[in-house]
Motif scaffolding. Structure first.
Motif, PDB file in Angstrom:
ATOM      1  N   ASN A 125     -21.169 -14.168  -7.272  1.00  0.00           N
ATOM      2  CA  ASN A 125     -19.840 -14.728  -7.511  1.00  0.00           C
ATOM      3  C   ASN A 125     -18.967 -14.656  -6.260  1.00  0.00           C
ATOM      4  N   ASP A 126     -19.327 -13.787  -5.278  1.00  0.00           N
ATOM      5  CA  ASP A 126     -18.479 -13.609  -4.097  1.00  0.00           C
ATOM      6  C   ASP A 126     -19.343 -13.251  -2.895  1.00  0.00           C
ATOM      7  N   LYS A 127     -19.644 -14.240  -2.090  1.00  0.00           N
ATOM      8  CA  LYS A 127     -20.516 -14.042  -0.929  1.00  0.00           C
ATOM      9  C   LYS A 127     -19.914 -13.067   0.081  1.00  0.00           C
ATOM     10  N   THR A 128     -18.579 -13.016   0.168  1.00  0.00           N
ATOM     11  CA  THR A 128     -17.933 -12.142   1.151  1.00  0.00           C
ATOM     12  C   THR A 128     -18.076 -10.667   0.780  1.00  0.00           C
ATOM     13  N   GLN A 129     -18.238 -10.359  -0.500  1.00  0.00           N
ATOM     14  CA  GLN A 129     -18.373  -8.969  -0.950  1.00  0.00           C
ATOM     15  C   GLN A 129     -19.829  -8.539  -1.143  1.00  0.00           C
ATOM     16  N   LEU A 130     -20.749  -9.479  -1.009  1.00  0.00           N
ATOM     17  CA  LEU A 130     -22.155  -9.205  -1.308  1.00  0.00           C
ATOM     18  C   LEU A 130     -22.752  -8.116  -0.424  1.00  0.00           C
ATOM     19  N   THR A 152     -20.582  -9.106  -7.943  1.00  0.00           N
ATOM     20  CA  THR A 152     -20.007  -8.091  -7.050  1.00  0.00           C
ATOM     21  C   THR A 152     -18.912  -7.273  -7.716  1.00  0.00           C
ATOM     22  N   GLU A 153     -18.429  -7.701  -8.872  1.00  0.00           N
ATOM     23  CA  GLU A 153     -17.398  -6.950  -9.589  1.00  0.00           C
ATOM     24  C   GLU A 153     -17.993  -5.954 -10.576  1.00  0.00           C
ATOM     25  N   ALA A 154     -19.323  -5.863 -10.635  1.00  0.00           N
ATOM     26  CA  ALA A 154     -19.976  -5.012 -11.637  1.00  0.00           C
ATOM     27  C   ALA A 154     -19.873  -3.524 -11.343  1.00  0.00           C
ATOM     28  N   GLY A 155     -19.540  -3.116 -10.118  1.00  0.00           N
ATOM     29  CA  GLY A 155     -19.388  -1.699  -9.812  1.00  0.00           C
ATOM     30  C   GLY A 155     -20.609  -1.119  -9.131  1.00  0.00           C
ATOM     31  N   GLU A 156     -20.393   0.048  -8.489  1.00  0.00           N
ATOM     32  CA  GLU A 156     -21.446   0.624  -7.654  1.00  0.00           C
ATOM     33  C   GLU A 156     -22.643   1.138  -8.430  1.00  0.00           C
TER      34      GLU A 156
END
Length: 202
Positions: free
Chosen positions: A148-153, A120-124
């Protein structure tokens, strides 16, 4: 490659004869940059071509299985299409292991089951609705997402990066953010956790 100048958008390379050339990649066509790496291959390995080979009629990122390798570097690979190709690795060094592929290079391919890694930190530009569609639709029966982050998925996979024409009005529907239920739900395919990642089954 010798250097990159980001502000001027210039790449400087050194040719095999020692000559240095700087150019703007936006203005020069037909140039391929790659990093040479030492790889070990064995008969039976899944591989992918990392550059097209017109002579062999092999597309970039085409997948296959190594059927034969000899001491002189001659390879015979059975492509997933069923066709076999033979070449010497010194003449066609653009080969990599094919056990994992990017969602971009997997377009047009299908598999019974796919495992999808979403950082999720890879960018749009990498994590968006288009990537989600391409990656999940490769699986014929099952797709599992590890993140890595289910809340941001949901936010990441809900990004719309489609291009609009200059005369097309921009729709403004009410903002709806997809929600992934974080409560533990047990189904036939249970949620799996590997290291710090999570699995969401389709």
């Amino acid at each position: 490659m010798e250097s990159i100048e980001e502000k001027e958008n210039l790449v400087t390379v050194e040719r095999t004869n020692g000559q240095r050339v700087s150019y703007d990649p936006r203005r020069l066509q037909g140039v391929t940059l790659y990093r040479e790496e030492q790889q070990e291959f064995s008969e039976g390995d899944r591989v992918q071509f990392t550059a097209p080979n017109r002579e062999q009629r092999v597309a970039n990122r085409e997948l296959g299985t190594i059927e034969k390798i000899d001491a002189s570097g001659d390879f015979r690979i059975r492509l997933d299409s069923g066709r076999a190709v033979a070449f010497n690795i010194r003449e066609n060094p653009h080969l990599d292991h094919g056990y994992a592929v990017t969602s971009h290079s997997s377009q047009g391919q299908t598999a019974d089951r796919v495992l999808i890694h979403v950082d999720t930190e890879a960018g749009e530009k990498l994590v968006n609705r288009r990537m989600a569609y391409v990656a999940v639709s490769r699986g014929r029966y099952d797709a599992q997402i590890y993140t890595n982050d289910k809340t941001q998925l949901a936010d990441g996979l809900g990004r719309d990066v489609s291009h609009r024409s200059a005369i097309e009005p921009s729709p403004e529907p009410p903002s709806v953010t997809p929600k992934i239920d974080s409560s533990p739900v047990r189904t036939q395919t249970e949620e799996q956790t590997r290291a710090e990642g999570h699995s969401v089954s389709r």
